[in-house]
Design an enzyme around this catalytic site. Sequence first.
Site, PDB file in Angstrom:
ATOM      1  N   ASN A 225      15.914 -15.701  37.347  1.00 16.11           N
ATOM      2  CA  ASN A 225      15.657 -15.389  38.977  1.00 16.11           C
ATOM      3  C   ASN A 225      14.444 -15.529  39.374  1.00 16.11           C
ATOM      4  O   ASN A 225      14.215 -15.787  40.555  1.00 16.11           O
ATOM      5  CB  ASN A 225      16.235 -13.867  39.064  1.00 16.11           C
ATOM      6  CG  ASN A 225      15.653 -12.843  38.190  1.00 16.11           C
ATOM      7  OD1 ASN A 225      15.104 -13.128  37.207  1.00 16.11           O
ATOM      8  ND2 ASN A 225      15.418 -11.759  38.797  1.00 16.11           N
TER       9      ASN A 225
ATOM     10  N   SER B 246      19.189  -7.889  31.571  1.00 15.87           N
ATOM     11  CA  SER B 246      20.266  -7.123  31.675  1.00 15.87           C
ATOM     12  C   SER B 246      20.158  -5.885  30.812  1.00 15.87           C
ATOM     13  O   SER B 246      19.491  -6.045  29.595  1.00 15.87           O
ATOM     14  CB  SER B 246      21.741  -7.460  31.675  1.00 15.87           C
ATOM     15  OG  SER B 246      22.037  -7.855  30.260  1.00 15.87           O
TER      16      SER B 246
ATOM     17  N   GLU C 134      12.087  -4.922  30.136  1.00 14.91           N
ATOM     18  CA  GLU C 134      12.022  -4.769  31.739  1.00 14.91           C
ATOM     19  C   GLU C 134      13.550  -5.304  32.192  1.00 14.91           C
ATOM     20  O   GLU C 134      13.983  -6.541  32.111  1.00 14.91           O
ATOM     21  CB  GLU C 134      11.135  -5.943  32.387  1.00 14.91           C
ATOM     22  CG  GLU C 134      10.844  -5.435  33.766  1.00 14.91           C
ATOM     23  CD  GLU C 134      11.815  -5.788  34.688  1.00 14.91           C
ATOM     24  OE1 GLU C 134      12.444  -4.863  35.507  1.00 14.91           O
ATOM     25  OE2 GLU C 134      11.974  -7.115  35.032  1.00 14.91           O
TER      26      GLU C 134
ATOM     27  N   CYS D  52      15.518  -7.577  40.266  1.00 13.40           N
ATOM     28  CA  CYS D  52      15.852  -5.956  39.607  1.00 13.40           C
ATOM     29  C   CYS D  52      15.224  -4.973  40.359  1.00 13.40           C
ATOM     30  O   CYS D  52      15.676  -3.963  40.635  1.00 13.40           O
ATOM     31  CB  CYS D  52      15.076  -6.057  38.197  1.00 13.40           C
ATOM     32  SG  CYS D  52      15.805  -7.163  37.064  1.00 13.40           S
TER      33      CYS D  52
END
Length: 454
Positions: free
Chosen positions: A130, A206, A227, A261
């Site tokens: 991402n 995830s 993270e 996130c």
Amino acid sequence: MLVSTNPHNEECVNSYATFNKAEIDNALNAANRQFTSWKNTSYEQRAQTLKAVAAALRNDKENLAHLMAVEMGKPLKEGLGEVEKAAWCAEHYADNAKTYLQSEDIESDAIESYVCYQPLGCILGILPWNAPIWLAFRFLAPSLMAGNTCIMKHDPSVQGCANAIMHAFKSAMAPDNIVTNLPIDNAEITNIIKDRRIAGVSFTGSSATGAKVAADAGSVLIPYVLELGGSDPCVVLADAELEKAADIACLSRIINAGQSCIAAKRIIVEESIYDQFITLLKDRLERLKVGDPLDNATQVGPLARKDIQQNLHRQVKESIEQGANCLLGGTIPDNQKGYYYPVTLLTDVTPSMTVFNEETFGPVMCVTKAKDINTALNLANQTVYGLGAAIWTKNLEHQQRFMQELQAGQVAVNGIVKTDPRLPSGGIKSSGIGRELGPHGIREFVNCKQIWVG
């Protein structure tokens, strides 16, 4: 083969051969051989390399932004900004690593006693799609400046970006194998983590996969930083500056098509301003331009993959069935090409609904009413996640209370939750373990060695 697919038109961008066992073995050996040399370089030598890499990134930023657009759908403007942030990260650690890792004298019964920080070896970075340039350098810059070498296992869908990062190091004439790209299937990663040549693991992704990475790393007793996911609350109290709060809430929710996130995912609004604030949000969201990420006018691109699109739609449909009110979006047009999802606004969301409890990765904003400040705080903390959180209020007493009581790794007061090379970033609960960035991040993969002289 690792395949990159353009999420705008669903066409194959490129395919890349994966390493076989011998190639993996050679890559790990090369990174470990280079460590014996790189760890003995001075901070000044490492800084010179990192600054040259930062310059190479900036020289290639148009190409890097284009790669991100076609491989994972990031609009060009956002891609250019991401490259600048990655270069800044490299420069920040080049300028500050020596200070962050300087030895610390500690008084004891010894003639001399202190703590020094030494590199561990070859660090494995398991990276997501991402923010393929920024998140790579968030791992690479501190690890390299600490004297470690790095194995970069990037997401299969952004191998073009991974190769471009390697090109930046080559263009900067960095020493060979201080960074090594490892194009492998995800199924191979357990064996890599457990390889004796890996000294630590940094993972971004995830929560479910993070738990597996932690188990693998723990089984061989190497340090790890995770993270993970988030369902960040953005609390807006009645005395907030509402126009600005609405601007920032929408920006935080929509940046990278909502695939972040630390995006604001649960907007919690005090009852007396609830209707007014929804009007402000709707006005901003419905004006956003969704489209081709290569179009400079685009503000919201496609989602990165079809499974992300379909899972997001499931979350929205379930929440509407559970009683949420859909003011914008919520449907995928028939025969639409690409993995697009409309900007969606769900109101009257309650804690029993899917979008309140699960992490939503896409341009879906959900708004929940809180009857008072106590309720707002309880709702904000009513999650398994604990990455970031925001509070909007002019009241200093309320600010202090939320700063202290919000269960999150970072809290923004009257501003956006963001990552910054100067400040530590990370989560608690299901959002992760350890910290990245700032002085705390560079100390995750070093030996904190105590020296005692009698």
